[in-house]
Write a protein that holds these residues in place. Structure first.
Motif, PDB file in Angstrom:
ATOM      1  N   ARG A  79      -2.050   6.708  -1.563  1.00  0.00           N
ATOM      2  CA  ARG A  79      -1.484   7.639  -0.578  1.00  0.00           C
ATOM      3  C   ARG A  79      -0.028   7.252  -0.327  1.00  0.00           C
ATOM      4  NH1 ARG A  79      -5.752   9.201  -1.696  1.00  0.00           N
ATOM      5  NH2 ARG A  79      -7.449  10.048  -0.417  1.00  0.00           N
ATOM      6  N   GLY A  80       0.770   8.261   0.050  1.00  0.00           N
ATOM      7  CA  GLY A  80       2.145   7.985   0.441  1.00  0.00           C
ATOM      8  C   GLY A  80       3.081   7.794  -0.739  1.00  0.00           C
ATOM      9  N   TYR A  81       4.131   7.010  -0.505  1.00  0.00           N
ATOM     10  CA  TYR A  81       5.253   6.869  -1.435  1.00  0.00           C
ATOM     11  C   TYR A  81       5.036   5.701  -2.392  1.00  0.00           C
ATOM     12  CZ  TYR A  81      10.104   5.988  -2.922  1.00  0.00           C
ATOM     13  OH  TYR A  81      11.245   5.782  -3.657  1.00  0.00           O
ATOM     14  N   ILE A  82       5.420   5.907  -3.666  1.00  0.00           N
ATOM     15  CA  ILE A  82       5.402   4.839  -4.678  1.00  0.00           C
ATOM     16  C   ILE A  82       6.806   4.801  -5.281  1.00  0.00           C
ATOM     17  CG2 ILE A  82       4.385   3.986  -6.828  1.00  0.00           C
ATOM     18  CD1 ILE A  82       2.447   6.361  -4.615  1.00  0.00           C
ATOM     19  N   SER A  83       7.475   3.667  -5.117  1.00  0.00           N
ATOM     20  CA  SER A  83       8.899   3.591  -5.440  1.00  0.00           C
ATOM     21  C   SER A  83       9.165   3.511  -6.944  1.00  0.00           C
ATOM     22  CB  SER A  83       9.547   2.412  -4.710  1.00  0.00           C
ATOM     23  OG  SER A  83       8.821   1.227  -4.923  1.00  0.00           O
ATOM     24  N   PHE A  84      10.421   3.673  -7.288  1.00  0.00           N
ATOM     25  CA  PHE A  84      10.892   3.775  -8.672  1.00  0.00           C
ATOM     26  C   PHE A  84      10.435   2.576  -9.517  1.00  0.00           C
ATOM     27  CE2 PHE A  84      14.130   3.288 -11.997  1.00  0.00           C
ATOM     28  CZ  PHE A  84      14.179   4.584 -12.501  1.00  0.00           C
ATOM     29  N   GLY A  85       9.855   2.872 -10.705  1.00  0.00           N
ATOM     30  CA  GLY A  85       9.519   1.825 -11.675  1.00  0.00           C
ATOM     31  C   GLY A  85       8.244   1.055 -11.402  1.00  0.00           C
ATOM     32  N   LYS A  86       7.491   1.418 -10.338  1.00  0.00           N
ATOM     33  CA  LYS A  86       6.271   0.665  -9.980  1.00  0.00           C
ATOM     34  C   LYS A  86       5.146   0.852 -11.005  1.00  0.00           C
ATOM     35  CE  LYS A  86       6.033  -1.664  -5.945  1.00  0.00           C
ATOM     36  NZ  LYS A  86       5.760  -1.130  -4.612  1.00  0.00           N
ATOM     37  N   GLU A  87       4.978   2.095 -11.484  1.00  0.00           N
ATOM     38  CA  GLU A  87       3.871   2.399 -12.393  1.00  0.00           C
ATOM     39  C   GLU A  87       4.345   2.304 -13.836  1.00  0.00           C
ATOM     40  OE1 GLU A  87       0.514   5.682 -12.054  1.00  0.00           O
ATOM     41  OE2 GLU A  87       2.228   6.506 -13.117  1.00  0.00           O
ATOM     42  N   LYS A  98      10.569   6.778 -12.676  1.00  0.00           N
ATOM     43  CA  LYS A  98      10.183   7.814 -11.714  1.00  0.00           C
ATOM     44  C   LYS A  98       9.799   7.183 -10.381  1.00  0.00           C
ATOM     45  CE  LYS A  98       5.333   7.714 -13.157  1.00  0.00           C
ATOM     46  NZ  LYS A  98       4.354   8.209 -14.113  1.00  0.00           N
ATOM     47  N   GLU A  99       9.860   7.992  -9.336  1.00  0.00           N
ATOM     48  CA  GLU A  99       9.280   7.675  -8.030  1.00  0.00           C
ATOM     49  C   GLU A  99       8.364   8.849  -7.695  1.00  0.00           C
ATOM     50  OE1 GLU A  99      12.245   7.639  -4.892  1.00  0.00           O
ATOM     51  OE2 GLU A  99      13.320   9.334  -5.782  1.00  0.00           O
ATOM     52  N   PHE A 100       7.358   8.618  -6.854  1.00  0.00           N
ATOM     53  CA  PHE A 100       6.442   9.727  -6.573  1.00  0.00           C
ATOM     54  C   PHE A 100       5.742   9.562  -5.231  1.00  0.00           C
ATOM     55  CE2 PHE A 100       4.443   6.691  -9.468  1.00  0.00           C
ATOM     56  CZ  PHE A 100       3.156   6.489  -8.968  1.00  0.00           C
ATOM     57  N   TRP A 101       5.010  10.604  -4.872  1.00  0.00           N
ATOM     58  CA  TRP A 101       4.264  10.668  -3.609  1.00  0.00           C
ATOM     59  C   TRP A 101       2.823  11.051  -3.925  1.00  0.00           C
ATOM     60  CZ3 TRP A 101       5.407   9.759   1.519  1.00  0.00           C
ATOM     61  CH2 TRP A 101       4.459  10.199   2.451  1.00  0.00           C
ATOM     62  N   HIS A 102       1.881  10.594  -3.118  1.00  0.00           N
ATOM     63  CA  HIS A 102       0.483  10.980  -3.297  1.00  0.00           C
ATOM     64  C   HIS A 102      -0.086  11.647  -2.042  1.00  0.00           C
ATOM     65  CE1 HIS A 102      -0.722   8.175  -6.875  1.00  0.00           C
ATOM     66  NE2 HIS A 102      -0.262   9.347  -7.266  1.00  0.00           N
TER      67      HIS A 102
END
Length: 316
Positions: A79-87, A98-102
């Protein structure tokens, strides 16, 4: 085949049994061959799509420190925000560009769930962000359930076999921002080659280019739908459940040509997951002498947890 096949959900929803059967056969064969289709006449209105992109762009334009306060520890990025380069893609060390939201499931009162989903994270700065996101979530979920009904018929199951598992399932809506590329990426792509974890994925925003699909012969082809079409592909859970009858195809988002590095890219996939207790054991309808059982028995929840560890979002 140099592009993914296009199918029309209006055929499946019509009162004409021949049109319905045509849709079932078209989508079933496409998923056996390449694992991807472009689908028109889904339930997302143009207005809702425009509203969602406006909200999503406004969120990713917020200052970094504002976005970071929505990155919640201990949720494995669910849930929420996942910052750039985490995945990163499974088996890759380089983080995706990429950065993304869930957004996650908000179950109905009569869901009778055996698990508790995390609450959605509320964005204080944008009044309509969460409301618009969940409206799109519902329309994509509705579209996905009709696609799964068609696939159930194609496999030889009851048309409504997936309804219970996919309704109130552990699905995720993921708005993604691929920022402009500022320096030569060292082995990183906007999204490295991967298969999706879930049953099916419904993707908005593929028409902006960059999405490529790996054909059976090893050639990468561009997946370019029409503006009003969703790209829908089979995920690993459905491939496993159908004993490889329906294919979860490897795909990626390539970096643009250097002259377009200054352009951001947005896309919004809906990862349709079942309830975690759904068994993904190979269906009897998909096992015979020529197609012996390929996978060990497992639940959707167990499989999801394994994969979240492999892609760097959850810890062992």
């Amino acid at each position: 085949m140099n592009n993914i096949p296009s199918v029309d959900l209006a055929d499946f929803l019509s009162d004409d049994p021949k049109r319905k059967e045509k849709f079932v056969n078209e989508i079933g064969k496409a998923y056996e061959e390449i694992g991807f289709v472009a689908l028109k006449n889904h339930f997302l209105s143009d207005n809702l799509v425009d509203e969602l992109y406006t909200e999503v762009k406004s969120f990713f334009d917020l200052p970094e420190e504002t976005k970071k306060k929505y990155e919640i520890e201990g949720l494995a990025g669910q849930r929420g925000y996942i910052s750039f380069g985490k995945e990163h893609a499974k088996g890759k060390k380089e983080g995706d560009l990429k950065e993304f939201w869930h957004f996650g499931q908000e179950p109905t009162e009569d869901a009778n769930l055996t698990e508790e989903y995390p609450e959605n994270v509320q964005v204080e700065e944008l009044e309509n962000f969460n409301k618009t996101g969940m409206e799109a979530y519902r329309m994509l979920e509705k579209t996905g359930i009709y696609v799964l009904r068609a696939l159930a018929l194609y496999i030889g199951l009851n048309e409504f076999y997936f309804d219970h598992w996919a309704s109130n399932g552990n699905s995720i809506l993921r708005p993604i921002h691929y920022p402009p590329i500022k320096e030569e990426p060292k082995g990183a792509e906007r999204a490295g080659a991967h298969g999706d974890i879930n049953l099916i994925t419904l993707l908005m925003g593929a028409s902006t280019g960059g999405l490529q699909v790996l054909r059976k012969d090893g050639e990468w082809i561009d997946a370019i739908p029409q503006e009003d079409e969703l790209v829908i592909n089979v995920g690993d859970m459905l491939e496993r459940h159908t004993n490889n009858k329906l294919r979860s195809t490897i795909h990626r988002v390539i970096n643009p040509p250097k002259e377009e590095w200054d352009k951001p890219r947005y896309s919004i996939p809906f990862f349709m997951h079942p309830r975690s207790e759904m068994r993904l054991d190979c269906l009897e309808e998909c096992i015979d002498e020529d197609h012996p059982k390929q996978y060990e028995d497992i639940t959707a929840g167990e499989f999801l947890n394994q994969r979240l560890i492999e892609i760097g979002l959850a810890k062992k």
